[in-house]
Design an enzyme around this catalytic site. Structure first.
Site, PDB file in Angstrom:
ATOM      1  N   GLU A   1      11.885 -14.909  -7.047  1.00 52.38           N
ATOM      2  CA  GLU A   1      11.075 -13.697  -6.916  1.00 52.38           C
ATOM      3  C   GLU A   1      10.658 -13.101  -8.242  1.00 52.38           C
ATOM      4  OE1 GLU A   1      12.196 -10.692  -3.527  1.00 52.38           O
ATOM      5  OE2 GLU A   1      13.957 -11.299  -4.628  1.00 52.38           O
TER       6      GLU A   1
ATOM      7  N   LYS B   1      16.464 -14.456  -5.685  1.00 50.02           N
ATOM      8  CA  LYS B   1      16.236 -13.502  -6.775  1.00 50.02           C
ATOM      9  C   LYS B   1      15.533 -14.192  -7.935  1.00 50.02           C
ATOM     10  CE  LYS B   1      16.595 -10.375  -5.244  1.00 50.02           C
ATOM     11  NZ  LYS B   1      17.006  -9.981  -3.925  1.00 50.02           N
TER      12      LYS B   1
ATOM     13  N   ARG C   1       6.145  -0.229  -4.378  1.00 46.06           N
ATOM     14  CA  ARG C   1       5.809  -0.904  -3.129  1.00 46.06           C
ATOM     15  C   ARG C   1       4.948  -2.147  -3.354  1.00 46.06           C
ATOM     16  NH1 ARG C   1       6.587   2.489   1.232  1.00 46.06           N
ATOM     17  NH2 ARG C   1       4.953   1.519   2.464  1.00 46.06           N
TER      18      ARG C   1
ATOM     19  N   GLU D   1      20.828 -16.041  -1.836  1.00 41.43           N
ATOM     20  CA  GLU D   1      20.323 -14.810  -2.436  1.00 41.43           C
ATOM     21  C   GLU D   1      20.078 -14.993  -3.934  1.00 41.43           C
ATOM     22  OE1 GLU D   1      19.022 -12.304  -1.360  1.00 41.43           O
ATOM     23  OE2 GLU D   1      19.174 -10.773  -2.907  1.00 41.43           O
TER      24      GLU D   1
ATOM     25  N   LYS E   1       7.410  -4.234  -1.648  1.00 40.52           N
ATOM     26  CA  LYS E   1       8.740  -3.769  -1.260  1.00 40.52           C
ATOM     27  C   LYS E   1       8.882  -3.672   0.257  1.00 40.52           C
ATOM     28  CE  LYS E   1      12.802  -2.055  -2.200  1.00 40.52           C
ATOM     29  NZ  LYS E   1      13.751  -3.093  -2.612  1.00 40.52           N
TER      30      LYS E   1
ATOM     31  N   TRP F   1      -2.550  -2.975  -1.784  1.00 39.08           N
ATOM     32  CA  TRP F   1      -2.056  -4.347  -1.900  1.00 39.08           C
ATOM     33  C   TRP F   1      -2.998  -5.168  -1.031  1.00 39.08           C
ATOM     34  CZ3 TRP F   1       0.019  -8.338   1.084  1.00 39.08           C
ATOM     35  CH2 TRP F   1       0.792  -9.282   0.400  1.00 39.08           C
TER      36      TRP F   1
ATOM     37  N   ASN G   1      -3.033   2.300   5.168  1.00 41.47           N
ATOM     38  CA  ASN G   1      -2.009   1.303   4.858  1.00 41.47           C
ATOM     39  C   ASN G   1      -1.869   0.425   6.098  1.00 41.47           C
ATOM     40  OD1 ASN G   1       0.344  -0.106   4.330  1.00 41.47           O
ATOM     41  ND2 ASN G   1       1.693   1.634   4.663  1.00 41.47           N
ATOM     42  N   GLY G   2      -1.776  -0.881   5.930  1.00 38.66           N
ATOM     43  CA  GLY G   2      -1.592  -1.752   7.086  1.00 38.66           C
ATOM     44  C   GLY G   2      -2.830  -2.580   7.352  1.00 38.66           C
TER      45      GLY G   2
ATOM     46  N   HIS H   1      22.945 -35.390   0.889  1.00 39.64           N
ATOM     47  CA  HIS H   1      21.951 -35.769   1.901  1.00 39.64           C
ATOM     48  C   HIS H   1      20.526 -35.529   1.405  1.00 39.64           C
ATOM     49  CE1 HIS H   1      25.255 -36.426   4.613  1.00 39.64           C
ATOM     50  NE2 HIS H   1      25.743 -35.237   4.259  1.00 39.64           N
TER      51      HIS H   1
ATOM     52  N   CYS I   1       0.838  -1.193   0.000  1.00 42.10           N
ATOM     53  CA  CYS I   1       0.000   0.000   0.000  1.00 42.10           C
ATOM     54  C   CYS I   1       0.880   1.252   0.000  1.00 42.10           C
ATOM     55  CB  CYS I   1      -0.951   0.092   1.181  1.00 42.10           C
ATOM     56  SG  CYS I   1      -2.126  -1.247   1.261  1.00 42.10           S
TER      57      CYS I   1
HETATM   58  C1  F6R Z   1      13.948  -9.692  -1.658  1.00 43.10           C
HETATM   59  C2  F6R Z   1      13.474  -8.675  -0.755  1.00 43.10           C
HETATM   60  C3  F6R Z   1      12.836  -9.134   0.504  1.00 43.10           C
HETATM   61  C4  F6R Z   1      13.272  -8.229   1.647  1.00 43.10           C
HETATM   62  C5  F6R Z   1      12.494  -8.587   2.905  1.00 43.10           C
HETATM   63  C6  F6R Z   1      12.955  -7.776   4.097  1.00 43.10           C
HETATM   64  O1  F6R Z   1      14.444  -9.155  -2.841  1.00 43.10           O
HETATM   65  O2  F6R Z   1      13.592  -7.519  -1.005  1.00 43.10           O
HETATM   66  O3  F6R Z   1      13.133 -10.459   0.777  1.00 43.10           O
HETATM   67  O4  F6R Z   1      14.631  -8.392   1.845  1.00 43.10           O
HETATM   68  O5  F6R Z   1      11.141  -8.354   2.682  1.00 43.10           O
HETATM   69  O6  F6R Z   1      12.800  -6.424   3.862  1.00 43.10           O
HETATM   70  P1  F6R Z   1      13.560  -5.352   4.723  1.00 43.10           P
HETATM   71  O7  F6R Z   1      14.992  -5.476   4.431  1.00 43.10           O
HETATM   72  O8  F6R Z   1      12.978  -4.046   4.291  1.00 43.10           O
HETATM   73  O9  F6R Z   1      13.270  -5.675   6.164  1.00 43.10           O
END
Ligand code: F6R
Length: 610
Positions: free
Chosen positions: A490, A487, A27, A483, A605, A74, A100-101, A506, A2
């Site tokens: 995602e 990526k 976001r 990571e 985000k 969202w 928002n929330g 294993h 949001c």
């Molecule tokens: C992945 C990504 C998420 C954030 C996670 C934590 O690309 O961006 O996995 O890393 O949502 O977010 P923050 O760092 O804002 O606490």
């Protein structure tokens, strides 16, 4: 999750609000809406889908009004639909609100309000806020919001307008983000500075539970009892171009290429004239680290992967026991902490609900909390005992890239500092390693300007149809693999798993068939030979190995099908370079498959709900 923007000023605000929403797209959202107020009436429009759907309806919105609120939603409670999109109004049509929330007790409140005769027109939790304003209104908009707020449980930000107060918007936050923008003859309320950065750089960060009265010529803040609260404006130095793609096809690609700059900026002022690490202003005294019995690291997602590198560095260099957990588990598992524990919370946004909750658990147990974050004024900075900022600038792509690199760097600097404070590394070693870190931005720029990006694009074309990818690494290569796999999942929606290479036998090796792609992070280090054995094992089962290796390592070609080289560094520093090819690989697989890289489905985000 949001996005909110509100405006009060002298200019027609419809387009200012809409353009603000564009800056908040990153976001994550599934519907959007705008309401403006002029001559005692609201003009409101909402649409499902992306902002183009809303834009197509904008002509129906009053283009002279200079007070308004807007929202990207969202969905949490109620499917994405026009009726569930914000703004919402009450039965009398006096109030318009965006939220928002999550309002956690909305079912009970809604039942009560329905009983009182209120008619709801959406399935959202947010709509109760509009009806609560109606319930509590006795002539004062601010008192009505205060009384409504007192009834609400959860984590949320509210921005509201009233037809009876045509030159005022009110805003309040309970833990989720809210930032006010102080302009010239106009003021803003938003979820992020990005929404109003092209109009003003002066930002005010209200605390949770503070109520903002926002008018054209000024802003006032009040606490929950109605007492005025002093505040100061912070000048935000983010580059305005950060919210533009600057010639790149996506924000994510632009941000990958901004990583050398993010590292330079994060390093600035962190190295003293003596070549040692300076963590001035961190807020935690060196004695705390000297006397600490343990460190616990909490974070989510990509930030958790940064934390893993932090663990390796703190253990190896500073010889401190380090525990790490994802914040959503840590907060509910009764961790054993005391006043000799230092909790490091890593969160680029500073607003992640689980990470904030984990910080509270740690503080409650007497631990000292240090947060590593990219966002000035974020909730995490208010709740921590100390703060280390990454200086990655605004990151818009939902998939984190440059903030991760900046987190890696800050954690390595912290580990070096703590190691010296605890007498575990001598000054020469620290100075030498700091110098090496200072050389990374140039090495990374060389990597990005070299052959690797085109090679990764080609590899992505070749393997884009694979149904599954396995990533393996050892030691500091493991967070890099985790990571890389995250990526890929995602943004390209391709199943990918990451394992410590020693675990392959294993279980995961059973997944491999002829031609299965296995990505191996095989930069130089103490476990390199072991990893080579694992590469041979997977190849013996027909898998194709895509290795990331240190420049100069020609021998690896014999055990890998494809090798992407990164500049050679010492082992602990290598993740800063090795992760970048994996970002690019995921990026190109997603692009080749035609996915929306900057706004992956179902992701947001900033995850402000649990
Ligand atoms: C992945 C990504 C998420 C954030 C996670 C934590 O690309 O961006 O996995 O890393 O949502 O977010 P923050 O760092 O804002 O606490």
């Amino acid at each position: 999750m949001c996005g909110i923007i509100g405006y009060v000023g002298a200019r027609p605000c419809r387009d200012i609000l809409f353009n603000g929403l564009r800056k908040l797209e990153y976001r994550g959202y599934d519907s959007a809406g705008i309401s403006v107020l002029r001559e005692g009436s609201f003009s409101l429009v909402r649409a499902v889908g992306n902002l183009d759907s809303l834009e197509a309806l904008l002509d129906t919105v009053d283009d002279k009004a200079s007070v308004g609120i807007a929202h990207t939603r969202w969905a949490t409670h109620g499917v994405p639909s026009e009726r569930n999109a914000h703004p919402h109004t009450d039965c009398s049509g006096r109030f318009a609100i965006v939220v928002n929330g999550i309002v956690e007790n909305y079912l009970r409140l809604r039942a009560e309000l329905v009983e009182e005769g209120h008619v709801f027109s959406s399935d959202t939790d947010a709509e109760v806020v509009a009806h609560l304003l109606e319930r509590h209104y006795r002539g004062s908009f601010l008192s009505a919001l205060r009384d409504a707020y007192a009834e609400l449980q959860g984590h949320f930000t509210i921005v509201a307008m009233s037809r009876a107060d045509p030159e005022l918007i009110l805003a309040v936050r309970k833990e989720t983000p809210l930032v006010l923008g102080l302009g010239e003859g106009e003021n803003f309320a938003a979820s992020s500075v990005a929404a109003f950065m092209s109009h003003t750089r002066v930002a005010v960060f209200p605390r949770s539970g503070e109520f903002a009265e926002i008018r054209r010529h000024g802003i006032e803040l009040y606490d929950e009892q109605g007492n005025p609260v002093a505040f100061e404006g912070h000048v935000v130095d983010w580059d305005e171009d950060a919210a533009e793609k600057g010639g790149f096809e996506t924000f994510m690609l632009k941000e990958i290429y901004e990583q050398p700059t993010a590292l330079v900026d994060t390093l600035a002022e962190r190295v003293g004239p003596d070549g040692l690490v300076r963590l001035d202003g961190m807020g935690l005294q060196d004695e705390l680290f000297r006397d600490a019995s343990q460190i616990v690291i909490v974070a989510c997602g990509t930030s958790y992967h940064a934390g893993l590198l932090g663990k390796y560095a703190l253990e190896r260099w500073a010889r401190l026991p380090v525990e790490i957990d994802v914040a959503s588990e840590f907060r509910y598992r009764d961790p054993v902490l005391d006043e000799r524990t230092i909790c490091i919370a890593i969160t680029q946004s500073g607003e992640t609900a689980d990470t904030l909750a984990a910080m509270r658990v740690a503080r409650h147990s007497g631990a000292h909390v240090l947060v590593v974050t990219n966002i000035l004024g974020s909730q995490a900075t208010r709740e921590a005992d100390g703060v280390l900022f990454t200086r990655a600038g605004l990151e818009i792509g939902v998939a984190a890239t440059k903030t991760l690199l900046a987190q890696f760097l800050v954690l390595l600097l912290l580990a070096l500092h703590v190691a010296r404070v605890r007498g575990k590394l001598d000054e020469d070693t620290v100075i030498r390693t700091v110098n090496e870190l200072r050389s990374v931005p140039a090495s990374l720029a060389r990597l990005l300007a070299g052959e690797a990006p085109a090679q990764l694009q080609e590899l992505a074309q070749r393997y884009r149809g694979s149904p599954f990818f396995l990533y393996m690494g050892r030691n500091v290569g493991l967070p890099v693999c985790l990571e890389g796999a995250l990526k890929l999942k995602e943004i390209s929606y391709v199943p990918a798993e990451s394992y410590a290479a020693g675990e392959m036998k294993h279980g995961p090796i059973a997944l491999l068939t002829h031609g299965s792609p296995v990505v191996a992070v095989a930069t130089d280090g103490r476990t390199y030979e072991k990893l080579v054995s694992n590469m041979q094992e997977v190849r013996a089962r027909g898998a194709h190995v895509l290795a990331v290796a240190s420049e100069g390592n020609e021998g690896i070609r014999e055990v890998a099908d494809h090798v992407v080289y990164v500049p050679a560094t010492s082992e602990m520093v290598s993740p800063l370079l090795a992760v970048v090819p994996l970002q690019l690989f995921a990026y190109h697989v997603a692009q080749a498959n035609g996915e929306k890289v900057d706004q992956p489905r179902n992701l947001a985000k900033t995850v402000t709900v649990e």
